[in-house]
Design a protein around this motif. Structure first.
Motif, short mmCIF file in Angstrom:
data_model
loop_
_atom_site.label_atom_id
_atom_site.label_comp_id
_atom_site.label_asym_id
_atom_site.label_seq_id
_atom_site.Cartn_x
_atom_site.Cartn_y
_atom_site.Cartn_z
N VAL A 1 0.83 -1.14 0.17
CA VAL A 1 0.12 0.06 0.00
C VAL A 1 0.85 1.16 -0.05
O VAL A 1 1.79 1.58 0.86
N PRO A 2 0.85 1.97 -1.16
CA PRO A 2 1.69 3.40 -1.29
C PRO A 2 0.97 4.55 -0.51
O PRO A 2 -0.23 4.36 -0.63
N VAL A 3 1.62 5.15 0.35
CA VAL A 3 1.12 6.04 1.15
C VAL A 3 1.64 7.49 1.00
O VAL A 3 2.53 7.70 0.64
N ASP A 4 0.54 8.75 0.88
CA ASP A 4 1.30 9.97 0.83
C ASP A 4 0.59 11.07 1.82
O ASP A 4 0.49 12.15 1.57
N LYS B 1 -7.86 5.86 2.98
CA LYS B 1 -8.76 4.90 2.66
C LYS B 1 -8.21 3.73 2.37
O LYS B 1 -8.68 2.42 2.58
N ALA B 2 -7.12 3.74 1.25
CA ALA B 2 -6.53 2.54 1.07
C ALA B 2 -5.88 1.77 1.89
O ALA B 2 -5.77 0.55 2.03
N ILE B 3 -5.33 2.41 3.17
CA ILE B 3 -4.68 1.57 4.19
C ILE B 3 -5.84 1.06 4.92
O ILE B 3 -5.63 -0.27 5.16
N LYS C 1 2.42 5.66 11.25
CA LYS C 1 0.90 5.54 11.55
C LYS C 1 0.36 4.34 10.88
O LYS C 1 -0.70 3.59 11.31
N VAL C 2 0.68 4.04 9.59
CA VAL C 2 0.25 2.61 8.90
C VAL C 2 0.47 1.55 9.73
O VAL C 2 -0.24 0.55 10.09
N THR C 3 1.71 1.41 10.29
CA THR C 3 2.07 0.08 11.02
C THR C 3 1.44 0.15 12.48
O THR C 3 1.06 -0.80 12.81
#
Length: 135
Positions: free
Chosen positions: A7-10, A17-19, A60-62
């Motif tokens: 999942v690429p994050v920006d 939403k993708a996360i 934050k993703v982790t």
């Protein structure tokens, strides 16, 4: 079915939403998430500041994934998202990419439901794994 979900994050609302989708699918298939943030090679901003923002986004993703019991690997990469995303997908050994359809919140007024961003389009066209686009 899916061992590794990239999942690429920006930091955009689309990325958030993708996360959420990536975590939900990872929970269902007992997959790990590879969170990727690409620092632009040539930026007018301080590299240290951009690196700190990237680390924060990945952290934050982790945290969110770990709270759901999903293992996460973080990759902070310097490059060109448009040029390098297919290579990143291959090198992370992802077997599913979940990404946002648009690259930024700044163009909300100009978007319509039939558009996707250039990076998303390139991943679909050049990749060899399934891609789930989130609007």
């Amino acid at each position: 079915m899916f061992d590794t979900i990239m999942v690429p994050v920006d930091g955009s609302k689309y990325s958030d939403k993708a996360i959420d989708y990536a975590i939900a699918i990872a929970e269902k298939f007992n997959s790990k998430i590879v969170a990727v943030h690409v620092l632009k090679e040539f930026s007018a901003n301080s590299y240290d500041n951009e690196e700190d923002k990237g680390d924060d986004l990945l952290g934050k993703v982790t945290e969110k994934a770990n709270n759901a019991g999903v293992s996460t690997i973080e990759h902070l990469i310097t490059g060109d998202p448009l040029r390098d995303m297919a290579t990143i997908v291959r090198k992370t050994r992802a077997d599913l990419v979940i990404m946002h359809a648009f690259g930024s919140d700044t163009f909300d007024d100009d978007l319509n439901e039939n558009q996707i961003g250039s990076v998303s389009e390139r991943v679909i066209r050049t990749g060899n794994v399934p891609v789930l686009l989130i609007k």
